[in-house]
Design a protein around this motif. Structure first.
Motif, PDB file in Angstrom:
ATOM      1  N   LEU A   1     -31.893 -57.113  66.865  1.00  0.00           N
ATOM      2  CA  LEU A   1     -33.456 -57.111  66.942  1.00  0.00           C
ATOM      3  C   LEU A   1     -33.609 -56.513  65.709  1.00  0.00           C
ATOM      4  O   LEU A   1     -33.123 -55.197  65.390  1.00  0.00           O
ATOM      5  CB  LEU A   1     -33.651 -56.059  68.187  1.00  0.00           C
ATOM      6  N   THR A   2     -34.304 -57.222  64.866  1.00  0.00           N
ATOM      7  CA  THR A   2     -34.609 -56.656  63.551  1.00  0.00           C
ATOM      8  C   THR A   2     -36.228 -56.875  63.151  1.00  0.00           C
ATOM      9  O   THR A   2     -36.673 -57.755  63.394  1.00  0.00           O
ATOM     10  CB  THR A   2     -33.859 -57.734  62.659  1.00  0.00           C
ATOM     11  N   ASP A   3     -36.594 -55.744  62.349  1.00  0.00           N
ATOM     12  CA  ASP A   3     -37.899 -55.727  61.892  1.00  0.00           C
ATOM     13  C   ASP A   3     -37.953 -56.361  60.482  1.00  0.00           C
ATOM     14  O   ASP A   3     -36.981 -55.796  59.620  1.00  0.00           O
ATOM     15  CB  ASP A   3     -38.618 -54.564  61.939  1.00  0.00           C
ATOM     16  N   LYS A   4     -38.708 -57.153  60.087  1.00  0.00           N
ATOM     17  CA  LYS A   4     -39.101 -57.452  58.744  1.00  0.00           C
ATOM     18  C   LYS A   4     -40.231 -56.720  58.021  1.00  0.00           C
ATOM     19  O   LYS A   4     -41.259 -56.837  58.616  1.00  0.00           O
ATOM     20  CB  LYS A   4     -39.409 -58.879  58.397  1.00  0.00           C
ATOM     21  N   MET A   5     -39.829 -56.054  57.075  1.00  0.00           N
ATOM     22  CA  MET A   5     -40.824 -55.027  56.404  1.00  0.00           C
ATOM     23  C   MET A   5     -41.121 -55.736  55.137  1.00  0.00           C
ATOM     24  O   MET A   5     -40.665 -56.545  54.550  1.00  0.00           O
ATOM     25  CB  MET A   5     -40.314 -53.578  56.465  1.00  0.00           C
ATOM     26  N   ALA A   6     -41.964 -54.914  54.449  1.00  0.00           N
ATOM     27  CA  ALA A   6     -42.380 -55.340  53.042  1.00  0.00           C
ATOM     28  C   ALA A   6     -41.270 -54.968  52.022  1.00  0.00           C
ATOM     29  O   ALA A   6     -41.022 -55.894  50.985  1.00  0.00           O
ATOM     30  CB  ALA A   6     -43.642 -54.564  52.571  1.00  0.00           C
ATOM     31  N   ASP A   7     -40.390 -54.084  52.218  1.00  0.00           N
ATOM     32  CA  ASP A   7     -39.321 -53.819  51.346  1.00  0.00           C
ATOM     33  C   ASP A   7     -37.925 -53.883  52.067  1.00  0.00           C
ATOM     34  O   ASP A   7     -37.052 -53.466  51.414  1.00  0.00           O
ATOM     35  CB  ASP A   7     -39.373 -52.260  50.900  1.00  0.00           C
ATOM     36  N   GLY A   8     -37.694 -54.641  53.215  1.00  0.00           N
ATOM     37  CA  GLY A   8     -36.360 -54.804  53.720  1.00  0.00           C
ATOM     38  C   GLY A   8     -36.462 -55.139  54.824  1.00  0.00           C
ATOM     39  O   GLY A   8     -37.501 -55.588  55.751  1.00  0.00           O
ATOM     40  N   LEU A   9     -35.134 -55.097  55.604  1.00  0.00           N
ATOM     41  CA  LEU A   9     -34.878 -55.341  56.868  1.00  0.00           C
ATOM     42  C   LEU A   9     -34.376 -54.268  57.490  1.00  0.00           C
ATOM     43  O   LEU A   9     -33.640 -53.587  57.221  1.00  0.00           O
ATOM     44  CB  LEU A   9     -33.905 -56.507  57.146  1.00  0.00           C
ATOM     45  N   SER A  10     -35.009 -53.937  58.795  1.00  0.00           N
ATOM     46  CA  SER A  10     -34.551 -52.922  59.686  1.00  0.00           C
ATOM     47  C   SER A  10     -34.059 -53.173  60.806  1.00  0.00           C
ATOM     48  O   SER A  10     -34.424 -53.882  61.700  1.00  0.00           O
ATOM     49  CB  SER A  10     -35.859 -52.025  60.082  1.00  0.00           C
TER      50      SER A  10
ATOM     51  N   LYS B   1     -29.288 -61.920  54.125  1.00  0.00           N
ATOM     52  CA  LYS B   1     -30.543 -62.454  54.366  1.00  0.00           C
ATOM     53  C   LYS B   1     -31.607 -61.553  53.548  1.00  0.00           C
ATOM     54  O   LYS B   1     -32.547 -62.245  53.105  1.00  0.00           O
ATOM     55  CB  LYS B   1     -30.769 -62.059  55.805  1.00  0.00           C
ATOM     56  N   ALA B   2     -31.542 -60.471  53.212  1.00  0.00           N
ATOM     57  CA  ALA B   2     -32.254 -59.667  52.591  1.00  0.00           C
ATOM     58  C   ALA B   2     -32.457 -60.210  51.105  1.00  0.00           C
ATOM     59  O   ALA B   2     -33.376 -60.167  50.563  1.00  0.00           O
ATOM     60  CB  ALA B   2     -31.918 -58.169  52.480  1.00  0.00           C
ATOM     61  N   LYS B   3     -31.128 -60.346  50.674  1.00  0.00           N
ATOM     62  CA  LYS B   3     -30.959 -60.803  49.177  1.00  0.00           C
ATOM     63  C   LYS B   3     -31.667 -62.239  49.040  1.00  0.00           C
ATOM     64  O   LYS B   3     -32.530 -62.533  48.285  1.00  0.00           O
ATOM     65  CB  LYS B   3     -29.518 -60.990  48.606  1.00  0.00           C
ATOM     66  N   ASP B   4     -31.289 -63.207  50.086  1.00  0.00           N
ATOM     67  CA  ASP B   4     -32.078 -64.294  49.961  1.00  0.00           C
ATOM     68  C   ASP B   4     -33.599 -64.378  50.082  1.00  0.00           C
ATOM     69  O   ASP B   4     -34.220 -65.240  49.180  1.00  0.00           O
ATOM     70  CB  ASP B   4     -31.630 -65.289  51.236  1.00  0.00           C
ATOM     71  N   ARG B   5     -34.058 -63.332  50.579  1.00  0.00           N
ATOM     72  CA  ARG B   5     -35.614 -63.046  50.718  1.00  0.00           C
ATOM     73  C   ARG B   5     -36.094 -62.131  49.547  1.00  0.00           C
ATOM     74  O   ARG B   5     -37.214 -61.652  49.536  1.00  0.00           O
ATOM     75  CB  ARG B   5     -36.049 -62.605  52.045  1.00  0.00           C
ATOM     76  N   SER B   6     -35.433 -61.771  48.459  1.00  0.00           N
ATOM     77  CA  SER B   6     -35.628 -60.739  47.451  1.00  0.00           C
ATOM     78  C   SER B   6     -36.100 -59.588  48.218  1.00  0.00           C
ATOM     79  O   SER B   6     -36.893 -58.840  47.486  1.00  0.00           O
ATOM     80  CB  SER B   6     -36.697 -61.503  46.521  1.00  0.00           C
ATOM     81  N   LEU B   7     -35.705 -59.283  49.184  1.00  0.00           N
ATOM     82  CA  LEU B   7     -35.908 -57.656  49.775  1.00  0.00           C
ATOM     83  C   LEU B   7     -34.956 -56.833  49.282  1.00  0.00           C
ATOM     84  O   LEU B   7     -33.855 -56.944  49.469  1.00  0.00           O
ATOM     85  CB  LEU B   7     -35.938 -57.932  51.412  1.00  0.00           C
ATOM     86  N   PRO B   8     -35.250 -55.640  48.877  1.00  0.00           N
ATOM     87  CA  PRO B   8     -34.467 -54.662  48.400  1.00  0.00           C
ATOM     88  C   PRO B   8     -33.388 -53.863  48.983  1.00  0.00           C
ATOM     89  O   PRO B   8     -32.581 -53.306  48.905  1.00  0.00           O
ATOM     90  CB  PRO B   8     -35.224 -53.636  47.672  1.00  0.00           C
ATOM     91  N   HIS B   9     -33.947 -53.803  50.602  1.00  0.00           N
ATOM     92  CA  HIS B   9     -33.256 -52.704  51.398  1.00  0.00           C
ATOM     93  C   HIS B   9     -32.745 -53.360  52.742  1.00  0.00           C
ATOM     94  O   HIS B   9     -33.617 -54.378  53.183  1.00  0.00           O
ATOM     95  CB  HIS B   9     -34.155 -51.510  51.703  1.00  0.00           C
ATOM     96  N   VAL B  10     -31.854 -53.061  53.503  1.00  0.00           N
ATOM     97  CA  VAL B  10     -31.352 -53.027  54.616  1.00  0.00           C
ATOM     98  C   VAL B  10     -31.313 -51.446  55.319  1.00  0.00           C
ATOM     99  O   VAL B  10     -30.538 -50.685  54.951  1.00  0.00           O
ATOM    100  CB  VAL B  10     -30.094 -53.721  55.182  1.00  0.00           C
ATOM    101  N   TYR B  11     -32.334 -51.323  56.238  1.00  0.00           N
ATOM    102  CA  TYR B  11     -32.104 -50.149  56.801  1.00  0.00           C
ATOM    103  C   TYR B  11     -31.324 -50.040  58.165  1.00  0.00           C
ATOM    104  O   TYR B  11     -31.597 -50.798  58.995  1.00  0.00           O
ATOM    105  CB  TYR B  11     -33.780 -49.617  57.324  1.00  0.00           C
ATOM    106  N   LEU B  12     -30.451 -48.820  58.127  1.00  0.00           N
ATOM    107  CA  LEU B  12     -29.326 -48.959  59.182  1.00  0.00           C
ATOM    108  C   LEU B  12     -29.663 -47.678  60.133  1.00  0.00           C
ATOM    109  O   LEU B  12     -28.849 -47.572  61.059  1.00  0.00           O
ATOM    110  CB  LEU B  12     -28.072 -48.689  58.658  1.00  0.00           C
TER     111      LEU B  12
END
Length: 254
Positions: free
Chosen positions: A170-179, A205-216
């Motif tokens: 279950l993943t949230d897409k945010m302006a600066d990454g995936l959580s 997935k974050a790299k493919d979308r040019s999102l800088p972070h993955v929140y863990l």
């Protein structure tokens, strides 16, 4: 012209309770509700400030005597898998992932139930019913997806993957990454290291979308079952002065 501003979120504090990660400590949490049109924006701001989402609640630790819980985010653009992580990727080359709207299914719940019964028999989620699971997935006012991981079968590649479900996130897409809000996997496939594989897939997935972070979420210093989070380098930890780069004092590099 209407110049009235939207109301600010109201924050609340929970009563003290035994910490599930460090039993010798007492935990408290500060929380607020995230509903309405501003929820996605608020989710971005609060996650960047060390909060986590659970349904329409955002919370973070507010313990009186302990600061062991530290928010962690991977710097996706700089990440390079270790040798052992490359082995995990190769081992799971027969797994396909697909994103869907945040809608539960009986197949998901069956896997989720098996995961809980095997890995978290005494945890706070151990008695979750199918209705509880549906609420966990559906009760969101932000951009949330359920990502399913299935074994490849003949005919995959056109339409929905048809193989057995072996993991989900279950993943949230945010302006600066995936959580990564919550993930679970088939407990009978421990040899595949599916928990690590899902994190690696989120980094991709974050790299493919040019999102800088993955929140863990939180790394709990002193809790062995949380140590895996510090293996994904480089990463940042939210400290008193803000997000600081963590290089891994004892993280494995092989």
């Amino acid at each position: 012209m209407n110049t009235q501003t939207a109301p600010s979120p109201q924050f609340y504090l929970t009563a003290p309770a035994t910490c599930p990660y460090l039993p010798q400590e007492m935990e408290r949490k500060v929380f607020t509700h995230m509903v309405g049109e501003r929820a996605p924006e608020l989710n971005d701001l609060l996650t960047q400030g060390g909060f986590r989402r659970s349904q329409n609640i955002a919370y973070r630790p507010a313990c009186e005597t302990c600061r062991a819980c530290i928010s962690v985010r991977i710097i996706a653009g700089e990440f390079s898998p270790t040798r052992s992580m490359r082995r995990i990727l190769a081992l799971n080359s027969d797994v396909v992932s697909a994103e869907y709207p945040a809608e539960p299914s009986s197949e998901q719940y069956s896997l989720f139930r098996r995961y809980l019964d095997h890995r978290h028999q005494k945890g706070g989620m151990s008695d979750m019913s199918v209705l509880d699971y549906a609420m966990m997935v559906e009760d969101t006012h932000v951009n949330t997806k359920i990502i399913e991981y299935r074994l490849k079968v003949e005919g995959d590649g056109i339409g929905k993957a048809k193989g057995p479900l072996i993991a989900a996130a279950l993943t949230d897409k945010m302006a600066d990454g995936l959580s990564m809000v919550y993930s679970y996997f088939d407990p009978d496939m421990s040899h595949r290291s599916l928990g690590t594989f899902m994190i690696l897939d989120h980094i991709r997935k974050a790299k493919d979308r040019s999102l800088p972070h993955v929140y863990l979420g939180y790394w709990v210093k002193g809790s062995r079952k949380m140590d895996y989070k510090t293996k994904f380098l480089p990463q940042e930890h939210l400290m008193a002065r803000g997000w600081e780069r963590y290089t891994g004092e004892s993280a494995a590099t092989t």
